[in-house]
Design an enzyme around this catalytic site. Sequence first.
Site, short mmCIF file in Angstrom:
data_model
loop_
_atom_site.label_atom_id
_atom_site.label_comp_id
_atom_site.label_asym_id
_atom_site.label_seq_id
_atom_site.Cartn_x
_atom_site.Cartn_y
_atom_site.Cartn_z
N SER A 753 0.85 -1.19 0.00
CA SER A 753 0.00 0.00 0.00
C SER A 753 0.89 1.25 0.00
CB SER A 753 -0.96 -0.03 1.19
OG SER A 753 -1.96 0.95 1.07
N ASP A 830 -8.99 -4.23 -6.51
CA ASP A 830 -8.62 -3.34 -5.40
C ASP A 830 -9.48 -2.07 -5.47
OD1 ASP A 830 -7.36 -1.68 -3.53
OD2 ASP A 830 -5.39 -2.54 -3.93
N HIS A 863 -7.80 -4.90 -1.77
CA HIS A 863 -6.54 -4.37 -1.26
C HIS A 863 -5.84 -5.33 -0.29
CE1 HIS A 863 -3.69 -1.16 -0.93
NE2 HIS A 863 -3.85 -1.01 0.37
#
Length: 914
Positions: A753, A830, A863
């Site tokens: 991330s 995502d 994610h």
Amino acid sequence: MATFSDHETSEFLPMTRPRSTSSASQTSSDSGLSSEPAFQEDQKQPFSAPNGTTGMDNGDRYRDLEDGEAEANEPFLASSKKAATGGRARRIFWLLVLLCFGGWLLAFVLFLTGGRANYQSASDALQAQEPESASGSTSSGKPVTLEQVLTGQWSPRYHAITWVAGPNDEDGLLVEKGGGEQEGYLRVDDIQSRKNKDGKGGRVLMRKPIVHVDGKLVVPGNAWPSPDLKKVLLISDQEKNWRHSFTGKYWVLDVESQTAQPLDPSLPDGRVQLALWSPKSDAVIFVRENDVYLRKLSSDRVVTVTKDGGENLFYGVPDWVYEEEVISGRSVTWWSNDAKYVAFFRTNESAVSDFPVDYFLSRPSGKKPDPGLENYPEVRQIKYPKAGASNPVVDLQFYDVEKNEVFSVDVADDFDNDDRIIIEVVWASEGKVLVRSTNRESDILKVFLIDTKSRTGRVVRTEDVASLDGGWVEPSQSTRFIPADPSNGRPDDGYIDTVPYKGYDHLAYFSPLDSPKGVMLTSGDWEVVDAPAAVDLQRGLVYFVAAKEAPTERHIYRVQLDGSNMTAITDTSKPGYFGVSFSHGAGYALLTYNGPSVPWQAIINTHGDEITFEERIEENPQLTSMIEAYALPTEIYQNVTVDGFTLQVVERRPPHFNPAKKYPVLFYLYGGPGSQTVDRKFSIDFQSYVASSLGYIVVTVDGRGTGHIGRKARCIVRGNLGFYEARDQIATAKIWAAKSYVDESRMAIWGWSFGGFMTLKTLELDAGETFQYGMAVAPVTDWRFYDSIYSERYMHTPQHNPSGYANSTITDMAALTHPVRFLVMHGTADDNVHLQNTLVLTDKLDLSNVKNYDLHFFPDSDHSIFFHNAHAMVYDRLSSWLVNAFNGEWHRIAHPVPGESMWTRFKRSLPVLV
């Protein structure tokens, strides 16, 4: 424990602590580790050759000997004597023929198998390794396995309890699941009744974990007792929406009869997004299909509060960006303390553009495709405001329960509708409500005081944080209302808030409610964390968590409402990371010790000046046993100084560390604004596995921009994400590269991330000088692609700061050719960091003819990367890729030796007859 300080002759002051049953520690990652199968077994040995490297000297580090290569130019069978004639000659001739055939066959096999770069999985590599000799650490036992980490075998157990206020405002009541000798499935106990071994003295709310409704079996997944403890709100058939939100079917259980009915009897199978008890226990406010409803339990009738909710209008629940970046939860609905009003958000997303997310294997909608469309992906359109684009317009509305009327209160705040972010709503007394909001760029805070009775409001406090220190306002929901009590020295209502004070975040008490300036309760070169935790109104004590002893620690403190007599209630003489949840009246608390030793939990009594332990409810003995049986990394906490800023670092050394060896080093980072990865929590995570089983050193540094190190170090990154943070990683890596026990030619960095963004940004800035390898998972590559509220909080808008966005984007493709190799992985579904980030980066790499990278996509994973065994695969791939990096595989790929033709190689394999 005092904070580490700089030293004239050293860039850091280490504090060494080997893992043992008395001490262990943790780091946290944006990605998390959860239950999934993995490949490694307990008996595998640490991945390290006897000399601490890959078993090759410097000259051969990146080149393995091909099978049979040393003998390729030598005759298979040669003789200086002439062959004899006759039978002996024939025997020799046929022997030679057989030998030639055997030699040719062997050469052919070698040709098929030799000289190829074998991609080696981590599990294969571990099987091939010999155990290294014990040195440098007294740890013994088996290495930590990746499977153990992913399946949670190293996760501490925490006892789940919820504090509640009694019907008569009694303190010290808690709700928990029954078990062992405790009667019932869900029960309420007070502290004293818990001491009864027979379980008597408490009150059973649910006798069994299942209920029957009109002949239908209902298995609840969660339960919320009413304030009077006479009913329980249950949810079944729960389905996840986004990170925090979910839907389900709700039921109301009567405690006395143990019978249940649907929350909405007219629509028992309706999916509900949110349901909240009235403080008087006589009603439930709930949200279905983005509209608000009220169920009064005196009848089966449901009152419709709003009617126009739908795809573009949300009532009572947040949209995607507010859930993710502002509220960090699923509710934007609040009952007033007297149950006369309900406040809720009205979110208008009409101007917010859709972002499509494709699902190639799954169908999140649950709808069956029309005939002929089965082979087309399902496309989910998400209202997602990107940086600089239109934001949702959020208004605060109120519902008068008695009048059955919805209204709003206009307050002049100088914020345009699309320039306002409401970050917190707090009910006070007599229908008054405090509202905290910021401008779009989150650097001007305004506090409103609204009177729902007169339907008026005004701004009572303004903080221009941009002018103060160039920073931002971090959204939080920890403001605490303090009611007036003249007998206790509080003539007016007030509230406690966290404010910037002399470069650090501290607590201030504002009274009366419209006071623009507060009384500082805390001060110093340290920061409070999510404070206050609780307030004892009778004794005038404020409890809070702070990183006072060190940025990596958390201790519990209390202070008087006038700011005097601040004391710690946890032991600050040694490192500790504590969490706490207080009872309704703050007379009791569940104290959670998270590390560095094995975590434990205890209920404490805070009534007196001395804190006493009532009951130790969790000690995690299974972790103590595992620690004794496994070879764990040694963790060394220290500081480094970069550009005058003191940064926190933890180094994980492999078991049996030998300073005479040369070790590869993996840097792990997250690095997002206000985050923290270096802390004193207990954890055995992926980094622990890398050190324990693969035998590599793992280093984590919290650079500038991270949390709990003061606003100066934090706010410096604003407007230019990645600039200072990457320099801190590189500067720290250079310190480690110079150490005698580090192999500076084998250094890698990885993150997920924001950590993925930081990995790429560091590789871009470093251009192969320090880091040879990198692994980025779900990275942001351009902050214009990320959501508006997060991006603009730390970067301003693209219109306001175009150069900052340009500088933060991953653009220097030439620099990315200098590392030996890097890996990028991303989930195709995502909804947070869109796949667009990796695809645009890939296009730039293609246009620049960059080839030294690998890509891995995970179909339909969001994610967190979990869909279809993806979570196990992502960590397996990280592990395998890293092993191949440090074994020199990627260096061989980057520097291939020209190959021979098949015929030339075949001729070389034939024996030479003399």
